[in-house]
Each structure stands twice: as C-alpha cells, then as structure tokens.
Design an enzyme around this catalytic site. Structure first.
Site, short mmCIF file in Angstrom:
data_model
loop_
_atom_site.label_atom_id
_atom_site.label_comp_id
_atom_site.label_asym_id
_atom_site.label_seq_id
_atom_site.Cartn_x
_atom_site.Cartn_y
_atom_site.Cartn_z
N LYS A 205 0.82 -1.21 0.00
CA LYS A 205 0.00 0.00 0.00
C LYS A 205 0.86 1.26 0.00
O LYS A 205 2.06 1.21 0.32
CB LYS A 205 -0.97 -0.04 1.19
CG LYS A 205 -1.87 -1.28 1.16
CD LYS A 205 -2.81 -1.31 -0.03
CE LYS A 205 -3.34 -2.67 -0.47
NZ LYS A 205 -4.11 -3.46 0.43
C1 LIG Z 1 -4.94 -4.64 0.76
C2 LIG Z 1 -6.42 -4.68 0.84
C3 LIG Z 1 -7.10 -5.21 1.94
C4 LIG Z 1 -6.42 -5.98 3.04
O1 LIG Z 1 -5.38 -5.34 3.62
P1 LIG Z 1 -4.44 -6.11 4.69
O2 LIG Z 1 -3.84 -4.99 5.46
O3 LIG Z 1 -3.42 -6.87 3.89
O4 LIG Z 1 -5.26 -6.98 5.51
C5 LIG Z 1 -8.47 -5.09 1.98
N1 LIG Z 1 -9.15 -4.52 1.00
C6 LIG Z 1 -8.54 -4.02 -0.09
C7 LIG Z 1 -9.37 -3.36 -1.15
C8 LIG Z 1 -7.16 -4.09 -0.21
O5 LIG Z 1 -6.56 -3.61 -1.30
#
Ligand SMILES: *Cc1c(COP(=O)(O)O)cnc(C)c1O
Length: 428
Positions: A205
């Site tokens: 992210k």
């Molecule tokens: C990355 C992501 C998640 C989950 O994130 P984590 O921190 O890895 O649990 C949930 N929803 C979306 C749309 C994502 O891109």
C-alpha cells in the site's frame, strides 16, 4: 524493426524497476526510538492505561485523526482485522447480509463472513470499477444491514448515492479505503464519508508498516467496540462498564510499537507519495491514450484519484490482438502489467460451494439466516467482463519511479504495435 522479446528479441527494459516502499532516515529514527525504550508493545488486555496500546500506537492514531479530521482512529495489525472489527462493531452478525463489491481483494468479503453474516455481491460501475448504487438497490433485502464500499484502485465510489440508499433503508456504510488513503470525493476525503472506514498499511500500500491497518470513525459506539474487538473484549468489556456486550468478543488485533513507529514516519509522507503517484499516472495515461483500444482511467465526482494501481480498459476489437497475448508481450519486454485484477470473489470455491468451516454450510445454513444467497456465475456481469476480458492495470505509477520509467512503458507499447502482425500470429 526490433523483434518482440516474447519472440526472442531484446527487452525494452532490462533493469528492474526500483522497489516499493522506500524507507528513509525518518523511519529509522522512529524505529530506533522504540528500540531505545524496549517497549515493543504497549497493549495489555485489561481495563486501564494499557488497554489502548503504547505511545507509538497512540501517536500513529493521532496522525490519522489529524489527517482525516475524525474523532477516532484505532490502529490494528491488518486491514483485514480492521474490516472484521468494523463489521462486528456495526452490530452485524448471524442472519444479517452485507452488500459488497465482488471486484476487490478477498478480505472485503471475508471480513463479513468472519462475523457469520452473509456477503451479498452487487455489481460494479463500468467506468470507475467501484460498487454501483443501482446494483446495490437490486440486492437489498430485509436482512441487509450494511453496505461495504471499496474505493478500488484509489478512485472513490459514488458516496452521495450510496449514503442516500443507506439512509432510506437504515443501513450502515463501511468504507474499505485500503487502496485510497488521500483520495477525495467531491472535495471530501474518503474514509470520512460513511459510518466507519478501514485503511491498510500492508507492504503493497501507499504508506506501509509491513503489515497493519487503521480504523477511523466519528461514531462513539463503533470506536468503543472496535477497541474491544482489537484487544480481547471478552475479558475487558465488563470492567470497562460496557452494558451491551454483543459483538465485543475479541481477538488480538493489536499493532506493535515498531510497526506504529514506521507508520508515523510513513503517514507524514502520504501527501508527497500520493502526489507523485498522481503525476506519474496522469503522464502515463496521457501518453497511452493515443494507442487504439486503450481507455485511460475515468475521473468522476470531481475526484482526487490516488492511483494505487492505474487501470485501463482494453478493447480487443481495436487493438487486434487478445488481451492475454498483449500482457504477455508487455511483461516479456520487462514491463509489469496485469490482466483482469482479481476474479470476482463469488467465483472462488469457498463461495461457490458455501463452505467456511469443516462441516455443513454454516453460516449460509444458519437457522438465523432466512435468505438464500446466490453466488452463481453471471450475477455481476460487469465485474466478470472487466476481469475476464477488458481490464488491464499497472502498479508502476509510484515513488520512486520517474517519467523516464513511464517512457519505457510507452516504448514497449510502441514496439508491440509495430509488431502487431507478429503478435497476432502467436497463439495466446
Ligand atoms: C490490501 C487490501 C485489503 C487488506 O489489507 P491487509 O492490510 O493486507 O489486511 C483489503 N481490502 C482491499 C481493497 C485491499 O486492497
């Protein structure tokens, strides 16, 4: 004419793209300040000073409340755990349905199942890839309790329309903002437009702590329940004087101090990192718009699109070669591009066969659940069309890459179009 790398020619790009994330002196100083104290986690599952975690966790939470202007932020150890806590904190449980997009990372839907509620999929908008208010209306039932909105790729969903529906049917709105920190809808930041929102800080992210997430809300009761779920609510709720203990059964969703420390330094870079993404995405989109068969990202609602990924629509009738051959040729040139993003979630075996636990079809067969949800192929035709036929995307519009890197992408497109006949002759 240069021969395609796919057919044995030289690659356009041989050196790897610099990796994400870039950590600097700021992150190191933050981590060292934790190591100096030795306090790796400040959480204790007990009413009292340590129930809400250590100083870095609280400081990270303040970065979020300052940035978003919300009353509360709760750091957790992933967005997945944050989504689960958010759904539970909305009072959702067995017998309930939550409407969600199928075109998202699986956790958006599994967070609903983790409360033993049922995910019901509504189709996406063809232009912005987020859940479509018209499709939401079609799947509302007396069991619907909430809408989970995902601001996919960093473009906001149509929040005014969605909130209008939520108000009409008395539904909660949960925003999955994992891909959209800093994105705006009609000038307002996503994450502040529903009842509760969740951000991801995982490795991929825009800002990251390796693994992590943050839940934000203005709602006192939701904040309280998220905190209980984060930190063993079953042994804390009574001492904290909580009257309604429903949905306070807890997990260990606590974030450790080193992760929080990295998150603090990262959050301070969010705007810079986001503006960098926007600049590269706009540059690349403009350069790729001249190729036939590519539709660049659409911006609706006067949005600030933050381009977690940059999606393009691919039209085989205009390019003349099928999508998968094109992507293979591009990847062979050293340019990472993906086809389709993720398979619509209901097409995964767990949903097709409605099996969560070892035996039976719980929660789908729970006696409290009066519906019968449909996960058949065809229920969300737009998401299916995008995934199987039309969508391509790149994760490359990010710091520390530059316009020179974008130019290599454009060169690879040019080379593939010059070699169109050769590519057509390859069987995809
Ligand atoms: C990355 C992501 C998640 C989950 O994130 P984590 O921190 O890895 O649990 C949930 N929803 C979306 C749309 C994502 O891109």
């Amino acid at each position: 004419m240069e021969k395609l790398a796919l057919l044995g020619g030289e690659k356009i790009r041989t050196k790897p793209f610099l990796p994400h994330p870039v950590l600097g002196e700021e992150e190191k100083a933050e981590v060292n300040s934790v190591l100096a104290t030795g306090l790796l986690s400040g959480f204790v599952a007990k009413a009292g000073d340590f129930f809400l975690g250590g100083p870095k966790v609280k400081e990270l939470e303040k970065e979020f409340t300052d940035y978003f202007g919300t009353k509360y932020a709760m750091a957790v150890n992933s967005a997945t755990s944050g989504l689960h806590a958010a759904v539970a904190a909305c009072g959702i449980g067995p017998g309930d349905e939550v409407i969600v997009s199928p075109y998202t990372m699986s956790a958006s839907a599994s967070a609903i199942l983790h409360t033993n509620a049922i995910p019901v999929f509504a189709d996406v908008d063809y232009d912005i890839y987020c859940i479509d208010p018209i499709s939401i209306r079609k799947v509302i039932s007396p069991m619907t309790k909430a809408i989970m909105v995902v601001h996919l790729f960093g473009h906001p969903a149509d929040m005014d329309e969605i909130n209008k529906i939520a108000k009409e049917f008395k539904l909660k709105v949960i925003e999955d903002c994992a891909q959209a920190p800093g994105a705006k809808y009609k000038g307002r930041k996503v994450g502040t437009l529903g009842d509760v929102a969740v951000f991801s800080l995982n490795m991929h992210k825009t800002v990251t702590t390796g693994e992590g997430g943050v839940v934000v809300t203005n709602n006192d009761e939701i904040a309280e329940k998220v905190r209980l779920i984060r930190n063993h609510g079953e042994v804390c709720a009574e001492d904290l004087g909580i009257q309604d203990i429903s949905n306070t059964l807890g997990w260990n969703y606590r974030m450790c101090e080193i992760d929080a420390a990295i998150g603090i330094a990262q959050m301070r870079k969010l705007e810079k990192l986001t503006n960098h993404r926007i600049e590269l995405a706009e540059y690349l989109s403009q350069r790729l718009s001249r190729f036939p068969g590519f539709t660049i990202p659409e911006i609706k609602f006067n949005a600030r699109h933050v381009y977690f990924a940059v999606p393009f629509k691919y039209d085989v009738s205009k390019t003349g070669f099928d999508r998968d051959s094109f992507i293979k040729a591009l990847v062979a040139e050293g340019i990472p591009f993906g086809a389709g993003y993720v398979k619509p979630i209901y097409l995964e075996k767990l949903f097709r066969e409605k099996i969560c636990y070892g035996r039976g079809n719980c929660p789908f067969s729970c006696h409290l659940y009066k519906g019968s949800v449909n996960y058949k192929q065809g229920i969300c035709p737009i998401a299916e069309k995008l995934h199987f036929k039309e969508l391509i995307f790149t994760p490359l519009c990010r710091y520390p890459l530059t316009k020179n890197d974008m130019d290599d992408i454009v060169k690879a497109f040019e080379k593939i179009f010059e070699n169109a006949d050769a590519l057509r002759a390859v069987r995809g």
